[in-house]
Motif scaffolding. Structure first.
Motif, mmCIF file in Angstrom:
data_model
loop_
_atom_site.group_PDB
_atom_site.id
_atom_site.type_symbol
_atom_site.label_atom_id
_atom_site.label_comp_id
_atom_site.label_asym_id
_atom_site.label_seq_id
_atom_site.Cartn_x
_atom_site.Cartn_y
_atom_site.Cartn_z
ATOM 1 N N UNK A 122 0.888 -1.164 0.000
ATOM 2 C CA UNK A 122 0.000 0.000 0.000
ATOM 3 C C UNK A 122 0.922 1.208 0.000
ATOM 4 N N UNK A 123 0.972 1.975 -1.094
ATOM 5 C CA UNK A 123 1.936 3.067 -1.210
ATOM 6 C C UNK A 123 1.703 4.161 -0.172
ATOM 7 N N UNK A 124 2.645 5.075 -0.083
ATOM 8 C CA UNK A 124 2.603 6.184 0.862
ATOM 9 C C UNK A 124 1.299 6.972 0.680
ATOM 10 N N UNK A 125 0.518 7.063 1.767
ATOM 11 C CA UNK A 125 -0.793 7.716 1.697
ATOM 12 C C UNK A 125 -1.104 8.366 3.044
ATOM 13 N N UNK A 126 -2.091 9.251 3.069
ATOM 14 C CA UNK A 126 -2.401 9.976 4.308
ATOM 15 C C UNK A 126 -3.741 9.552 4.902
ATOM 16 N N UNK A 127 -4.004 10.057 6.102
ATOM 17 C CA UNK A 127 -5.251 9.808 6.820
ATOM 18 C C UNK A 127 -5.770 11.148 7.344
ATOM 19 N N UNK A 128 -6.387 11.952 6.489
ATOM 20 C CA UNK A 128 -6.772 13.314 6.878
ATOM 21 C C UNK A 128 -7.772 13.359 8.027
ATOM 22 N N UNK A 129 -7.409 14.097 9.096
ATOM 23 C CA UNK A 129 -8.270 14.329 10.260
ATOM 24 C C UNK A 129 -8.725 13.028 10.919
ATOM 25 N N UNK B 280 -17.219 14.393 2.565
ATOM 26 C CA UNK B 280 -16.753 15.378 3.540
ATOM 27 C C UNK B 280 -15.399 15.968 3.167
ATOM 28 N N UNK B 281 -14.919 15.658 1.951
ATOM 29 C CA UNK B 281 -13.644 16.194 1.496
ATOM 30 C C UNK B 281 -12.435 15.555 2.135
ATOM 31 N N UNK B 282 -12.575 14.318 2.626
ATOM 32 C CA UNK B 282 -11.465 13.624 3.284
ATOM 33 C C UNK B 282 -11.120 12.351 2.532
ATOM 34 N N UNK B 283 -10.736 12.525 1.278
ATOM 35 C CA UNK B 283 -10.340 11.378 0.467
ATOM 36 C C UNK B 283 -8.865 11.059 0.737
ATOM 37 N N UNK C 75 -3.149 8.326 -7.745
ATOM 38 C CA UNK C 75 -3.104 6.974 -7.151
ATOM 39 C C UNK C 75 -2.332 6.000 -8.047
ATOM 40 N N UNK C 76 -1.254 5.394 -7.543
ATOM 41 C CA UNK C 76 -0.471 4.452 -8.357
ATOM 42 C C UNK C 76 -1.197 3.131 -8.567
ATOM 43 N N UNK C 77 -0.687 2.334 -9.495
ATOM 44 C CA UNK C 77 -1.331 1.068 -9.818
ATOM 45 C C UNK C 77 -1.377 0.126 -8.625
#
Length: 301
Positions: free
Chosen positions: A133-140, A225-228, A271-273
């Protein structure tokens, strides 16, 4: 004669209607009794998964709230002792097999949702060896990740407040982040916790062996909610700039404080493959919303 027949028919309809009401009432009472028995059983001997679910209901209050340190510790105590069997899985699951690949020959992660509401979600992530699972965030979000099986390499970052940096030249499309973790974990191990602005909110998973991860997200992702979820690629600081002459909080250079390897530049990407996952229906032990069950029983009385 006709009048007598009409009276008899009306009387019959009245009797049949009364019997139907009695039957409906009996079924309703039986249903309520079954619900009460089920609720009582769950309260007396809840499974580990049910305990986790019930505590999440208590802990997560919705967007904009972060659990207290005591609540975080208590939830970690539950997660720390959980095993694959608590979610109905074993090492023999086909998705753990490295031969279970995508149509492009890339090991693909499989996910299944145990429960989701506006306040939190319980999700299983199933990795064959080599899946990423590539580098990704978890907003709020506050996220609890419990490695139930296998060895996983985790790399994580937190954003740096660049308002506290003096003498740093801005770099187009890049944002400075501090490295929180860059190492491997093997189950059984402690639950990792990340917060909206700390703890490694931006992270990547690489399965060194077949792995199983139980994720608790509070609140879950929400496009409405804009938190993708956003994805990133990272570059070590030493590969971007030749001099660490800028100051952190006006006191020490970054090199003096932590060294080049402790920081990186992150660039948001499409988003990468290897970010694509397969979704399957959850068929493991159920969780029961006892509060909703009680509400349903009360409304039917």
């Amino acid at each position: 004669m006709k009048t007598e027949l009409n009276l008899m028919e009306r009387e019959r309809e009245t009797v049949v209607g009364h019997v139907r009401k009695l039957i409906r009432k009996k079924k309703l009472n039986n249903s309520n009794n079954n619900n009460k028995k089920k609720q009582t059983k769950m309260m007396k001997r809840p499974t580990m998964l049910q305990r986790l679910f019930m505590y999440c209901q208590k802990l997560f209050k919705g967007l904009g709230t972060v659990p207290s340190p005591d609540d975080v510790q208590n939830l970690c105590r539950i997660l720390d002792v959980m095993t694959p069997e608590d979610v109905g899985l074993s090492r023999d699951l086909q998705f753990f097999n490295s031969a279970f690949l995508s149509d492009r020959g890339i090991p693909r992660v499989t996910h299944t949702c145990i429960y989701e509401c506006k306040k939190f979600s319980l999700t299983l992530l199933i990795f064959p060896a080599g899946a990423v699972i590539p580098l990704h965030n978890h907003p709020e979000m506050t996220v609890f990740s419990k490695l139930l099986l296998g060895t996983m390499h985790i790399k994580s970052y937190d954003w740096v407040d660049t308002n506290n940096l003096v003498g740093m030249k801005p770099l187009s499309q890049l944002r400075l982040a501090r490295l929180k973790a860059d190492r491997s974990f093997t189950a059984p191990c402690d639950t990792s916790v990340l917060y909206p602005t700390s703890g490694g909110n931006i992270h990547a998973f690489t399965a060194l062996t077949p792995c199983l991860v139980l994720d608790v997200l509070g609140p879950p992702y929400s496009k409405d909610d804009g938190r993708d979820c956003s994805f990133y690629v990272d570059f070590p600081c030493k590969d971007i700039i030749s001099s660490n002459s800028f100051l952190l909080n006006g006191t020490k250079t970054m090199k003096e404080e932590e060294g080049d390897c402790r920081y990186g530049w992150l660039q948001e990407i499409e988003p990468p493959e290897d970010a694509e996952m397969d979704g399957i229906e959850y068929l493991g032990p159920p969780v029961v919303d006892v509060s909703a069950m009680l509400g349903s029983c009360n409304s039917n009385m």
